[in-house]
Design a protein around this motif. Structure first.
Motif, PDB file in Angstrom:
ATOM      1  N   ASP A 195      -5.662  17.350   4.096  1.00 14.99           N
ATOM      2  CA  ASP A 195      -6.550  16.219   4.386  1.00 14.99           C
ATOM      3  C   ASP A 195      -6.829  15.409   3.129  1.00 14.99           C
ATOM      4  OD1 ASP A 195      -6.650  16.977   7.025  1.00 14.99           O
ATOM      5  OD2 ASP A 195      -8.488  18.150   6.793  1.00 14.99           O
ATOM      6  N   THR A 196      -5.795  15.003   2.470  1.00 16.16           N
ATOM      7  CA  THR A 196      -5.916  14.207   1.246  1.00 16.16           C
ATOM      8  C   THR A 196      -5.047  12.961   1.375  1.00 16.16           C
ATOM      9  OG1 THR A 196      -4.110  15.443   0.186  1.00 16.16           O
ATOM     10  CG2 THR A 196      -6.355  16.227  -0.195  1.00 16.16           C
ATOM     11  N   THR A 197      -5.434  11.928   0.684  1.00 13.67           N
ATOM     12  CA  THR A 197      -4.663  10.688   0.665  1.00 13.67           C
ATOM     13  C   THR A 197      -3.901  10.602  -0.643  1.00 13.67           C
ATOM     14  OG1 THR A 197      -6.319   9.574   2.027  1.00 13.67           O
ATOM     15  CG2 THR A 197      -4.767   8.179   0.820  1.00 13.67           C
ATOM     16  N   PRO A 198      -2.561  10.548  -0.603  1.00 10.55           N
ATOM     17  CA  PRO A 198      -1.799  10.483  -1.850  1.00 10.55           C
ATOM     18  C   PRO A 198      -2.072   9.185  -2.591  1.00 10.55           C
ATOM     19  CG  PRO A 198      -0.376  10.083   0.048  1.00 10.55           C
ATOM     20  CD  PRO A 198      -1.705  10.514   0.589  1.00 10.55           C
ATOM     21  N   PRO A 199      -1.953   9.196  -3.911  1.00 14.96           N
ATOM     22  CA  PRO A 199      -2.219   7.998  -4.697  1.00 14.96           C
ATOM     23  C   PRO A 199      -1.338   6.829  -4.253  1.00 14.96           C
ATOM     24  CG  PRO A 199      -1.956   9.918  -6.117  1.00 14.96           C
ATOM     25  CD  PRO A 199      -1.555  10.343  -4.739  1.00 14.96           C
ATOM     26  N   ALA A 200      -1.955   5.675  -4.033  1.00 13.99           N
ATOM     27  CA  ALA A 200      -1.213   4.502  -3.568  1.00 13.99           C
ATOM     28  C   ALA A 200      -0.254   3.971  -4.621  1.00 13.99           C
ATOM     29  CB  ALA A 200      -2.195   3.412  -3.162  1.00 13.99           C
ATOM     30  N   PRO A 203       4.957   5.774  -7.249  1.00 14.12           N
ATOM     31  CA  PRO A 203       6.230   5.194  -6.786  1.00 14.12           C
ATOM     32  C   PRO A 203       7.010   6.119  -5.863  1.00 14.12           C
ATOM     33  CG  PRO A 203       5.940   4.837  -9.139  1.00 14.12           C
ATOM     34  CD  PRO A 203       4.862   5.790  -8.716  1.00 14.12           C
ATOM     35  N   ALA A 204       6.869   7.439  -6.057  1.00 13.99           N
ATOM     36  CA  ALA A 204       7.579   8.384  -5.198  1.00 13.99           C
ATOM     37  C   ALA A 204       7.096   8.276  -3.759  1.00 13.99           C
ATOM     38  CB  ALA A 204       7.389   9.806  -5.718  1.00 13.99           C
ATOM     39  N   VAL A 205       5.831   7.918  -3.573  1.00 15.12           N
ATOM     40  CA  VAL A 205       5.274   7.711  -2.235  1.00 15.12           C
ATOM     41  C   VAL A 205       5.621   6.325  -1.724  1.00 15.12           C
ATOM     42  CG1 VAL A 205       3.134   7.534  -0.899  1.00 15.12           C
ATOM     43  CG2 VAL A 205       3.425   9.373  -2.578  1.00 15.12           C
ATOM     44  N   ASN A 323       2.696  14.960  -2.868  1.00 17.65           N
ATOM     45  CA  ASN A 323       2.246  13.623  -2.475  1.00 17.65           C
ATOM     46  C   ASN A 323       3.169  13.045  -1.405  1.00 17.65           C
ATOM     47  OD1 ASN A 323       0.030  13.569  -4.147  1.00 17.65           O
ATOM     48  ND2 ASN A 323       1.045  12.443  -5.791  1.00 17.65           N
ATOM     49  N   GLN A 324       4.474  13.247  -1.568  1.00 18.88           N
ATOM     50  CA  GLN A 324       5.418  12.763  -0.567  1.00 18.88           C
ATOM     51  C   GLN A 324       5.221  13.490   0.761  1.00 18.88           C
ATOM     52  OE1 GLN A 324       8.996  13.436  -2.947  1.00 18.88           O
ATOM     53  NE2 GLN A 324       9.413  11.238  -2.956  1.00 18.88           N
ATOM     54  N   LEU A 329       3.706  13.398   6.468  1.00 21.20           N
ATOM     55  CA  LEU A 329       2.992  13.989   7.593  1.00 21.20           C
ATOM     56  C   LEU A 329       1.945  13.032   8.146  1.00 21.20           C
ATOM     57  CD1 LEU A 329       2.551  17.669   6.357  1.00 21.20           C
ATOM     58  CD2 LEU A 329       3.855  16.928   8.349  1.00 21.20           C
ATOM     59  N   ALA A 330       1.354  12.222   7.280  1.00 19.97           N
ATOM     60  CA  ALA A 330       0.328  11.279   7.735  1.00 19.97           C
ATOM     61  C   ALA A 330       0.934  10.097   8.476  1.00 19.97           C
ATOM     62  CB  ALA A 330      -0.491  10.790   6.546  1.00 19.97           C
ATOM     63  N   SER A 331       2.185   9.761   8.193  1.00 19.69           N
ATOM     64  CA  SER A 331       2.804   8.567   8.774  1.00 19.69           C
ATOM     65  C   SER A 331       3.822   8.882   9.871  1.00 19.69           C
ATOM     66  CB  SER A 331       3.491   7.747   7.673  1.00 19.69           C
ATOM     67  OG  SER A 331       4.496   8.508   7.021  1.00 19.69           O
ATOM     68  N   ALA A 332       4.133  10.161  10.103  1.00 20.56           N
ATOM     69  CA  ALA A 332       5.167  10.514  11.080  1.00 20.56           C
ATOM     70  C   ALA A 332       4.675  10.296  12.513  1.00 20.56           C
ATOM     71  CB  ALA A 332       5.583  11.968  10.896  1.00 20.56           C
TER      72      ALA A 332
END
Length: 465
Positions: A195-200, A203-205, A323-324, A329-332
């Motif tokens: 339940d975390t938001t990866p850093p915007a 670049p890898a994200v 982070n990836q 998982l958040a966008s699938a």
């Protein structure tokens, strides 16, 4: 429960379902006040979970300099057993005394670990006997002593647990000499870690951002994971131009199969007329980059230099970062899990924990985690069935899709949360330590030495006669 000192013994602390179990076990025990130390034969800070790298967990690497990982690409199991015995010796002779030794995956070091005068809990993911090839006569002869070693050393543990009812059944069939019935302890999901938001600005994200809907497959790049099934299913979808299959998972330059299978999957997808791309791991060396498919792209330093993936049908993300993973998982839109007869499978639990519907093979562990029609779909392992299930999820209204995602999350919270796992584990340990442990390891050590020597003789006969 009284506070205990616990040693966890695991062969390779990389990134995978077994490694996630080890990390979550250590975290859950540590959070309850127990002292935990993890011993392993390999730990690469560039290829591991964050908790093992940032000092959250005490990780001690035991290197067996005299024993290689293989001999000319052969004798992997023999070398692993010998190296594990060296790790067991380190645990048993460590100045720190342990109440419990939690042995994960590999049972061979259990007889030596008895010298630690601790209670030994063995976590069996799946009998190696059932996974190793036994096709040819020489394979059967070579494997025979190791199969016997696995069964006898497993029986030396004070308590045995398995990850699913499916594995419990397989255990009893694989080890008929053992009268013990292992207890079922499914792995847990540490929901707080997801339940975390990866850093915007990572670049890898940012390289994973796309306008297409994401169909996600997470698995190690191993042939038994049957990842080609997901590619075949994508090729059958009528609206595939609006979809992207992201294949992410464990990829290690030390494992030839990982390298070969990634190339095979890339060629398979292109053979079906699908466009592909591979995102190189951020930590990949120049030598590692040469082992990737030729269409790989490197992660840039600045977000402005990112190359869009909107036109890609299949995107490979080997050795992906946490982070990836969190972003994917958040966008699938859905997660496809393709192995058949998988002993459990942590990925469906991760997906459900992130409120993502799952499509999985109707066999093995997923039958115990995925509720068909409620948290996802269980299918026959065919491209047609998987494609139909994916299409059904893609065509859902947002309310239907959200309801299926909520049901998955509720199931994980109720049955597979970290706190519930820790409570079950403490109960098993509490039952185990009420009885004295056997400290006589002479027979076990002699047995191990005999079997290792026998296997070496059989291999040499097969190689040179």
């Amino acid at each position: 429960m009284q506070k205990l000192s616990v040693a966890i013994v695991h062969p390779n602390l990389g990134i995978g379902g077994a490694e996630r179990l080890v990390v979550d076990t250590a975290l859950s025990l540590q959070q309850r006040g127990h002292r935990v130390v993890i011993y392993t034969m390999h730990h690469d800070p560039a290829h591991c979970f964050e908790e093992t790298r940032d000092g959250t967990l005490d990780v001690r690497v035991v290197r067996s300099w005299l024993v290689p990982e293989s001999v000319g690409g052969r004798l992997h199991i023999l070398c692993t057993v010998l190296r594990s015995l060296g790790m067991a010796r380190r645990v048993a002779t460590d100045r720190e005394q342990y109440d419990v030794v939690f042995v994960d995956q590999l049972s061979a070091p259990i007889p030596l670990l008895k010298y630690a005068h601790a209670h030994i809990l063995f976590y069996c993911h799946f009998p190696d006997y059932l996974q190793a090839p036994h096709t040819t006569l020489w394979q059967r002869l070579y494997r025979a002593p190791f199969d016997l070693l696995e069964e006898l050393t497993t029986g030396e543990a004070d308590q045995i647990v398995v990850n699913s009812k499916f594995t419990q059944s397989a255990f009893r069939n694989a080890f008929p000499r053992l009268s013990v019935v292992p207890r079922v302890l499914p792995p847990a999901i540490n929901l707080a870690a997801y339940d975390t938001t990866p850093p915007a600005d990572d670049p890898a994200v940012a390289m994973l951002h796309m306008s297409r809907q994401c169909i996600l497959s997470i698995n190690r790049f191993e042939r038994k994971k049957n990842i080609s099934l997901a590619i075949d299913a994508l090729a059958l979808l009528q609206n595939r131009s609006s979809l992207c299959l992201v294949v992410a998972g464990g990829w290690d330059v030390r494992v030839p199969e990982n390298i070969e299978y990634l190339h095979e999957l890339d060629a398979h997808a292109r053979g079906l007329g699908l466009s592909t791309r591979t995102i190189a791991p951020r930590s990949a060396s120049s030598q590692a980059l040469k082992l990737l498919p030729s269409n790989h792209v490197r992660i840039p330093v600045f977000a402005d230099d990112i190359k869009s993936s909107d036109s890609v049908d299949v995107l490979f993300v080997p050795s992906f970062s946490e982070n990836q993973r969190a972003h994917l998982l958040a966008s699938a839109r859905c997660v496809v899990y393709t192995p058949t007869n998988e002993h459990l499978g942590i990925v469906p639990l991760e997906a459900m924990g992130m409120r993502v519907p799952v499509v999985a093979a109707d066999s093995g562990g997923p039958c115990e985690t995925v509720v068909h029609g409620k948290t996802g779909y269980l299918c026959q392992p065919t491209a047609h069935d998987f494609s139909a299930a994916i299409s059904r999820i893609i065509g859902m209204s947002e309310d239907q899709w959200s309801a299926m995602g909520r049901a998955g999350r509720e199931r994980v919270e109720a049955e597979f949360a970290l706190d519930a796992y820790a409570t079950k584990l403490e109960g098993i340990i509490s039952d185990m330590i009420q009885y004295p442990t056997s400290v006589s390891a002479v027979f076990g050590v002699l047995m191990t030495m005999f079997i290792v020597c026998t296997s070496a003789v059989i291999f040499l006969c097969a190689r040179y006669l």
